[in-house]
Design a protein around this motif. Structure first.
Motif, PDB file in Angstrom:
ATOM      1  N   ALA A  24       0.827  -1.207   0.000  1.00  0.00           N
ATOM      2  CA  ALA A  24       0.000   0.000   0.000  1.00  0.00           C
ATOM      3  C   ALA A  24       0.860   1.254   0.000  1.00  0.00           C
ATOM      4  O   ALA A  24       0.558   2.226  -0.698  1.00  0.00           O
ATOM      5  N   GLU A  25       1.957   1.244   0.759  1.00  0.00           N
ATOM      6  CA  GLU A  25       2.816   2.425   0.813  1.00  0.00           C
ATOM      7  C   GLU A  25       3.501   2.678  -0.525  1.00  0.00           C
ATOM      8  O   GLU A  25       3.611   3.822  -0.970  1.00  0.00           O
ATOM      9  N   VAL A  26       3.958   1.618  -1.204  1.00  0.00           N
ATOM     10  CA  VAL A  26       4.574   1.802  -2.520  1.00  0.00           C
ATOM     11  C   VAL A  26       3.556   2.380  -3.496  1.00  0.00           C
ATOM     12  O   VAL A  26       3.846   3.335  -4.239  1.00  0.00           O
ATOM     13  N   LEU A  27       2.351   1.842  -3.495  1.00  0.00           N
ATOM     14  CA  LEU A  27       1.314   2.349  -4.392  1.00  0.00           C
ATOM     15  C   LEU A  27       0.962   3.791  -4.051  1.00  0.00           C
ATOM     16  O   LEU A  27       0.779   4.635  -4.942  1.00  0.00           O
ATOM     17  N   ARG A  28       0.869   4.085  -2.762  1.00  0.00           N
ATOM     18  CA  ARG A  28       0.532   5.452  -2.327  1.00  0.00           C
ATOM     19  C   ARG A  28       1.562   6.454  -2.839  1.00  0.00           C
ATOM     20  O   ARG A  28       1.210   7.516  -3.356  1.00  0.00           O
ATOM     21  N   GLN A  29       2.832   6.130  -2.673  1.00  0.00           N
ATOM     22  CA  GLN A  29       3.883   7.050  -3.092  1.00  0.00           C
ATOM     23  C   GLN A  29       3.891   7.233  -4.607  1.00  0.00           C
ATOM     24  O   GLN A  29       4.153   8.338  -5.108  1.00  0.00           O
TER      25      GLN A  29
ATOM     26  N   THR B  47      12.232   6.389   9.253  1.00  0.00           N
ATOM     27  CA  THR B  47      11.766   5.195   9.943  1.00  0.00           C
ATOM     28  C   THR B  47      10.302   4.955   9.607  1.00  0.00           C
ATOM     29  O   THR B  47       9.789   5.551   8.656  1.00  0.00           O
ATOM     30  N   LYS B  48       9.647   4.095  10.383  1.00  0.00           N
ATOM     31  CA  LYS B  48       8.258   3.748  10.093  1.00  0.00           C
ATOM     32  C   LYS B  48       7.361   4.138  11.260  1.00  0.00           C
ATOM     33  O   LYS B  48       7.778   4.129  12.419  1.00  0.00           O
TER      34      LYS B  48
ATOM     35  N   GLU C 200       3.694   3.404   7.802  1.00  0.00           N
ATOM     36  CA  GLU C 200       4.001   4.436   6.809  1.00  0.00           C
ATOM     37  C   GLU C 200       5.331   5.092   7.152  1.00  0.00           C
ATOM     38  O   GLU C 200       5.735   5.151   8.320  1.00  0.00           O
ATOM     39  N   PRO C 201       6.042   5.643   6.151  1.00  0.00           N
ATOM     40  CA  PRO C 201       7.329   6.270   6.430  1.00  0.00           C
ATOM     41  C   PRO C 201       7.155   7.588   7.175  1.00  0.00           C
ATOM     42  O   PRO C 201       6.178   8.308   6.989  1.00  0.00           O
ATOM     43  N   MET C 202       8.108   7.881   8.029  1.00  0.00           N
ATOM     44  CA  MET C 202       8.157   9.166   8.710  1.00  0.00           C
ATOM     45  C   MET C 202       9.618   9.519   8.943  1.00  0.00           C
ATOM     46  O   MET C 202      10.507   8.671   8.804  1.00  0.00           O
TER      47      MET C 202
END
Length: 242
Positions: free
Chosen positions: A18-23, A189-190, A205-207
């Protein structure tokens, strides 16, 4: 990616997908009105099961980024990117200028006298600090959680301003405060459970975690800030010829 349900760090695979698609969506790889590759294509790319891709799509559907349409595919919906990405600058004066005149919404989480956090290896601690932990928001979007430590004698001198404004411009303009050294570190980080709740994110998610330290001429730490930023609000610009 392996076909295990979890990565080695414990993150569920569907959240990673999901995070790859979101970005990709936020960077414009897939624009509003376009359709994502088929589930089969995404399964092959990420080497995951069908249910993993479907669960990832459900997350982005709930965020208003995707619209699965039976028989047609999954369409990217119109969306608003972050309105003011925050540049990670590399000098104190640039950092102060970045925040000068900026008045975000502040939500207080903690407000107390305390010592510095553990693990500070730079500078000498003052006898006591006042800590303000709060959330910063812009345009109703929460973008960071900050724990701000100011040496007690300096905090007392600027208490009303520090409670209402961003701290760096207030301290930088203090004629009695002579900042000799300043350091900033950043790690990617996450998102954990607490931060996800505070910043309206999904776990994993990345932060960006940023620590800033400023010291007076005698090496005493007058200011320390531990800041957690949403990953989509951070941009690092560097002049490599400077």
């Amino acid at each position: 990616m392996s076909q295990q349900r979890f990565r080695r760090d414990g993150t569920p695979l569907y959240m990673t997908v999901a995070e790859v698609l979101r970005q990709r969506i936020l960077r414009g790889v897939w624009k509003p009105g376009q359709f994502l590759p088929t589930i089969e294509a995404l399964m092959k790319e990420f080497m995951v099961a069908r249910v993993t891709v479907r669960d990832a799509v459900k997350i982005l559907e709930a965020e208003g980024l995707l619209d699965p349409r039976r028989g047609r595919g999954t369409m990217v919906l119109p969306h608003q990117p972050p309105t003011r990405p925050l540049s990670v600058v590399t000098s104190l004066s640039q950092l102060v200028d970045l925040y000068r005149g900026d008045v975000p919404d502040l939500v207080s989480l903690d407000d107390c006298e305390t010592d510095l956090p553990e693990g500070v290896s730079f500078g000498t601690a003052a006898p006591k600090y006042h800590m303000l932990r709060r959330i910063h928001s812009r345009d109703e979007q929460r973008y960071c959680v900050i724990a701000l430590y100011v040496a007690k004698h300096i905090f007392d001198r600027h208490e009303p301003a520090l409670r209402a404004k961003l701290a760096l411009p207030v301290l930088f303009d203090d004629p009695e405060l002579h900042i000799e050294t300043a350091r900033q570190s950043l790690i990617v980080t996450k998102c954990d459970m607490e931060t996800a709740e505070l910043l309206d994110l999904t776990v994993g998610e990345p932060m960006a975690e940023v620590r800033r330290i400023m010291c007076e001429r005698d090496g005493t730490i007058c200011y320390l800030a531990d800041v957690i930023y949403r990953g989509d609000y951070i941009r690092l610009d560097m002049d490599l010829l400077a």
